[in-house]
Scaffold this motif. Structure first.
Motif, short mmCIF file in Angstrom:
data_model
loop_
_atom_site.label_atom_id
_atom_site.label_comp_id
_atom_site.label_asym_id
_atom_site.label_seq_id
_atom_site.Cartn_x
_atom_site.Cartn_y
_atom_site.Cartn_z
N LEU A 138 0.87 -1.23 -0.09
CA LEU A 138 -0.05 0.00 0.20
C LEU A 138 0.90 1.26 0.21
CD1 LEU A 138 -2.90 1.37 0.27
CD2 LEU A 138 -2.66 1.04 2.67
N ASP A 139 1.94 1.26 0.81
CA ASP A 139 2.91 2.41 0.86
C ASP A 139 3.31 2.60 -0.45
OD1 ASP A 139 2.14 2.92 3.39
OD2 ASP A 139 3.81 1.96 4.42
N GLN A 140 3.86 1.58 -1.12
CA GLN A 140 4.65 1.71 -2.48
C GLN A 140 3.70 2.20 -3.47
OE1 GLN A 140 6.65 -1.88 -3.41
NE2 GLN A 140 8.04 -1.96 -1.34
N LEU A 141 2.35 1.91 -3.51
CA LEU A 141 1.68 2.12 -4.34
C LEU A 141 0.64 3.23 -4.35
CD1 LEU A 141 0.59 -1.41 -5.48
CD2 LEU A 141 2.21 0.01 -6.53
N ARG A 142 0.89 4.17 -3.29
CA ARG A 142 -0.02 5.38 -2.98
C ARG A 142 0.02 6.37 -3.98
NH1 ARG A 142 -2.33 5.32 1.86
NH2 ARG A 142 -1.31 4.21 3.52
N GLU A 143 1.43 6.43 -4.77
CA GLU A 143 1.24 7.39 -5.82
C GLU A 143 0.59 6.93 -7.11
OE1 GLU A 143 5.11 8.79 -6.93
OE2 GLU A 143 5.55 9.27 -4.83
N GLU A 144 0.31 5.62 -7.13
CA GLU A 144 -0.77 5.12 -8.20
C GLU A 144 -2.00 4.92 -7.88
OE1 GLU A 144 0.48 4.20 -11.05
OE2 GLU A 144 2.64 4.19 -10.66
N GLY A 145 -2.55 5.46 -7.08
CA GLY A 145 -3.95 5.91 -6.45
C GLY A 145 -4.38 4.93 -5.32
N PHE A 146 -3.55 4.07 -4.74
CA PHE A 146 -3.99 3.23 -3.70
C PHE A 146 -4.08 3.97 -2.52
CE2 PHE A 146 -2.65 0.07 -6.73
CZ PHE A 146 -3.28 -1.05 -6.40
N ARG A 147 -5.26 3.81 -1.81
CA ARG A 147 -5.61 4.59 -0.72
C ARG A 147 -6.11 3.84 0.51
NH1 ARG A 147 -3.01 8.21 -2.75
NH2 ARG A 147 -3.86 9.48 -4.12
N ALA A 148 -6.32 2.77 0.55
CA ALA A 148 -6.77 1.77 1.62
C ALA A 148 -6.44 0.41 1.44
CB ALA A 148 -8.24 2.06 1.68
N PRO A 149 -6.36 -0.21 2.45
CA PRO A 149 -5.74 -1.74 2.72
C PRO A 149 -6.92 -2.49 1.71
CG PRO A 149 -5.72 -0.74 4.71
CD PRO A 149 -6.22 0.24 3.96
N PRO A 150 -8.01 -2.38 1.70
CA PRO A 150 -8.87 -3.24 0.82
C PRO A 150 -8.40 -3.42 -0.53
CG PRO A 150 -10.20 -2.10 2.43
CD PRO A 150 -8.91 -1.42 2.50
N GLN A 151 -8.26 -2.30 -1.30
CA GLN A 151 -7.87 -2.21 -2.43
C GLN A 151 -6.45 -3.24 -2.73
OE1 GLN A 151 -6.97 2.19 -2.57
NE2 GLN A 151 -7.67 1.99 -4.52
N VAL A 152 -5.82 -3.35 -1.52
CA VAL A 152 -4.37 -4.05 -1.90
C VAL A 152 -5.04 -5.64 -1.53
CG1 VAL A 152 -2.18 -4.95 -0.91
CG2 VAL A 152 -2.83 -2.36 -1.22
N TYR A 153 -5.76 -5.85 -0.66
CA TYR A 153 -6.18 -7.19 -0.21
C TYR A 153 -6.94 -7.91 -1.38
CZ TYR A 153 -4.16 -6.94 4.42
OH TYR A 153 -3.28 -6.87 5.51
N ARG A 154 -7.79 -7.17 -1.93
CA ARG A 154 -8.61 -7.61 -3.07
C ARG A 154 -7.76 -8.09 -4.26
NH1 ARG A 154 -12.43 -3.39 -1.84
NH2 ARG A 154 -11.34 -2.13 -3.20
N ALA A 155 -6.65 -7.41 -4.68
CA ALA A 155 -5.71 -7.71 -5.59
C ALA A 155 -4.85 -8.96 -5.12
CB ALA A 155 -4.94 -6.53 -6.00
N LEU A 156 -4.39 -8.73 -4.00
CA LEU A 156 -3.72 -10.07 -3.40
C LEU A 156 -4.44 -11.35 -3.34
CD1 LEU A 156 -1.67 -8.43 -0.32
CD2 LEU A 156 -0.65 -9.37 -2.59
#
Length: 136
Positions: free
Chosen positions: A35-53
């Motif tokens: 999430l921290d690495q992808l904030r500049e790509e528009g990631f704002r919340a953990p659920p975005q990362v967890y759904r992708a994972l």
């Protein structure tokens, strides 16, 4: 590109970005590190990362290391359908090696069958020191 648009590999934009982050990494990454690495790509919340994972793990492109609560990109193309995976995790440098070994898979299945158990998924994590750390 919107989150639902697909890349040529059949991944959503978010899945592709998460997979790229893991592929670049020298060690396993937690969801919050991603999430921290992808904030500049528009990631704002953990659920975005967890759904992708979740989708990447389901498709076998990513593995979850239970003991570290972290993720690695699959680096072994013949993972037996990703139902049995083994990892060697260096406790010094943090590097992870994915192990593909047919004998290990057959042995684990035979042991389970001997106990009347059918394996649906196995992840073996070996912890110790890699060759480079042992030599250094």
């Amino acid at each position: 590109m919107s989150e639902t648009a697909h890349t040529p590999a059949g991944l959503t934009r978010n899945q592709a970005l998460v997979l790229e982050a893991l592929a670049r990494a020298d060690a396993p990454l937690t969801a919050y590190t991603i999430l921290d690495q992808l904030r500049e790509e528009g990631f704002r919340a953990p659920p975005q990362v967890y759904r992708a994972l979740d989708k990447l793990v389901e498709s076998g492109r990513v593995h979850r290391l239970e003991s570290l609560n972290a993720f690695v990109a699959c680096r072994h193309p013949g993972c037996d359908g990703h139902t049995t995976v083994a990892f060697a995790i260096c406790e010094n440098c943090g590097k992870v090696a994915e192990i593909g070994n047919d004998a290990l898979v057959k042995s684990l299945r035979a042991i389970a069958r001997g106990e009347g158990f059918e394996i649906s998924k196995t992840t073996v994590e070996l912890r110790g020191l890699c060759a480079a750390c042992r030599a250094g």
